[in-house]
Each structure stands twice: as structure tokens, then as C-alpha cells.
Design a protein around this motif. Structure first.
Motif, mmCIF file in Angstrom:
data_model
loop_
_atom_site.group_PDB
_atom_site.id
_atom_site.type_symbol
_atom_site.label_atom_id
_atom_site.label_comp_id
_atom_site.label_asym_id
_atom_site.label_seq_id
_atom_site.Cartn_x
_atom_site.Cartn_y
_atom_site.Cartn_z
ATOM 1 N N ARG A 118 0.221 -0.771 0.453
ATOM 2 C CA ARG A 118 0.293 -0.050 0.303
ATOM 3 C C ARG A 118 0.884 1.602 -0.404
ATOM 4 N NH1 ARG A 118 -4.380 -0.399 4.617
ATOM 5 N NH2 ARG A 118 -5.000 1.804 3.547
ATOM 6 N N GLN A 127 -5.839 5.066 5.800
ATOM 7 C CA GLN A 127 -7.450 5.340 5.817
ATOM 8 C C GLN A 127 -7.922 3.428 6.101
ATOM 9 O OE1 GLN A 127 -9.048 7.575 2.949
ATOM 10 N NE2 GLN A 127 -10.915 7.748 4.047
ATOM 11 N N THR A 128 -9.016 3.334 6.478
ATOM 12 C CA THR A 128 -9.163 1.574 6.146
ATOM 13 C C THR A 128 -10.128 1.616 4.939
ATOM 14 O OG1 THR A 128 -11.248 -0.322 7.625
ATOM 15 C CG2 THR A 128 -12.269 2.627 7.318
ATOM 16 N N THR A 129 -10.202 0.484 4.625
ATOM 17 C CA THR A 129 -10.645 0.442 3.205
ATOM 18 C C THR A 129 -11.507 -1.004 3.931
ATOM 19 O OG1 THR A 129 -9.468 -1.838 3.253
ATOM 20 C CG2 THR A 129 -8.999 0.310 2.015
ATOM 21 N N ARG A 130 -12.571 -0.636 4.461
ATOM 22 C CA ARG A 130 -13.875 -1.686 5.003
ATOM 23 C C ARG A 130 -14.691 -0.570 5.188
ATOM 24 N NH1 ARG A 130 -17.006 -2.703 9.568
ATOM 25 N NH2 ARG A 130 -16.270 -1.669 10.488
ATOM 26 N N ILE A 131 -15.718 -1.682 4.364
ATOM 27 C CA ILE A 131 -16.879 -0.629 3.653
ATOM 28 C C ILE A 131 -17.574 -0.990 5.287
ATOM 29 C CG2 ILE A 131 -19.311 -1.180 2.191
ATOM 30 C CD1 ILE A 131 -17.314 -2.088 -0.214
ATOM 31 N N HIS A 132 -17.963 0.324 5.965
ATOM 32 C CA HIS A 132 -18.885 0.641 6.676
ATOM 33 C C HIS A 132 -20.530 0.159 5.989
ATOM 34 C CE1 HIS A 132 -15.540 2.663 8.999
ATOM 35 N NE2 HIS A 132 -15.755 2.828 8.147
ATOM 36 N N ASN A 133 -21.427 -0.655 7.300
ATOM 37 C CA ASN A 133 -22.590 -0.843 6.864
ATOM 38 C C ASN A 133 -23.867 -0.450 8.524
ATOM 39 O OD1 ASN A 133 -22.184 -2.202 8.711
ATOM 40 N ND2 ASN A 133 -22.061 -4.292 7.700
ATOM 41 N N ASP A 136 -22.750 -0.746 12.216
ATOM 42 C CA ASP A 136 -21.896 0.310 12.567
ATOM 43 C C ASP A 136 -22.464 1.595 13.452
ATOM 44 O OD1 ASP A 136 -20.445 -0.149 9.325
ATOM 45 O OD2 ASP A 136 -19.504 -1.494 11.122
#
Length: 160
Positions: A118, A127-133, A136
């Protein structure tokens, strides 16, 4: 850098150790809570224990003070790539325009994307690459639980 370090060198104290190796120790002047540091300079090896001479290619203030003690021109100790002729030679060649990609030779290798590497785009925390849903957010979660409980009670009412 050379001139500012030259001005700082006036405040240093030199103790010669070996005239053959042109080595000495340099003690810096106290400035508030800083200073009174001892650095070892070896002119023959073009190095100082502070590391600035090696890093920048320009004699640091400690090295300049030792050069003065041994009657050596500190300017002659600057790396050759700072020389005006080196600069002129760098840009003396002719630059040719680049042809269209259609005329380029095919490479003998294949580029493979490695997602584990990276690059940092800006300073600071990555920055996180996880998609928030919905999970959260606490309020959304509570609302979902309430709706689920209402749904369970309506299913129980319809059961005979």
C-alpha cells in the motif's frame, strides 16, 4: 546549508586526535537546554558522527570546524554532484521526443498487482478500506432489534 553550517562552526571547540588521519572531536556550544554534544569527525573518510555530511554530501558545521583546524578548504570537501560542471553535464545531452505507444516494443514481463503493498497518499493514519454498514451505527442497530421484536410478535399472533 554550507553557509549556515559555516556560521554555526564558529561556536564549536575542536580537539585534534590524529594529524595523519585528520580526525578530531568537536564539542558544540550550549544553547539553552541543547548543546555540549561531542561529535567525532574523520576528514580522510569524509564522515562525521552526526551523519549530516554523509546524508547531504556537504560538510556539516563540525566537519567545517575540523577542516579549519587542519587548514583544509571545507568547500573542497563538498560532493562532486553539487559542482556546476556536473549540473551542466547532466542537462547537456539531447532529449528526444517519445513516440506513440503503438511503436513501443512489447515488454518481456507481465505486471502483477500486489494488493499487500500500500502506498501512503498523505501523511497520517491510513484510511480503512472496510465498507461501513448498518452494524457500525448504534442507533440503527437498536432500531433493527426493535423492528425484529415487533416482527416476531406479529408472527406469534398469526400462529393458530
Amino acid at each position: 546549508m554550507f553557509i549556515s553550517w559555516q556560521q554555526k562552526a564558529v561556536e564549536h571547540t575542536v580537539t585534534k586526535y590524529s594529524h595523519a588521519q585528520q580526525s578530531a572531536s568537536v564539542v558544540t556550544r550550549r544553547q539553552g537546554r541543547h548543546g555540549m554534544n561531542t561529535h567525532v569527525v574523520k576528514i580522510a573518510n569524509r564522515e562525521c558522527s552526526c551523519g549530516k555530511w554523509n546524508q547531504f554530501g556537504i560538510p556539516c558545521s563540525h566537519a567545517q570546524k575540523v577542516c579549519g583546524a587542519y587548514n583544509i578548504s571545507a568547500a573542497s570537501m563538498v560532493k562532486d554532484y553539487y559542482d556546476v560542471m556536473a549540473y551542466i553535464n547532466t542537462y547537456s545531452k539531447h532529449f528526444e521526443p517519445v513516440q506513440s505507444e503503438d511503436y513501443w516494443d512489447d515488454p518481456n514481463f507481465q505486471l502483477v498487482h500486489d494488493p499487500t503493498i500500500r502506498t501512503v497518499t498523505r501523511p497520517g493514519r491510513n484510511q480503512t478500506t472496510r465498507i461501513h454498514n448498518e452494524m457500525d451505527w448504534r442507533q440503527t442497530r437498536a432500531r433493527q432489534e426493535a423492528q425484529q421484536q415487533q416482527g416476531d410478535s406479529s408472527i406469534q399472533e398469526n400462529v393458530p
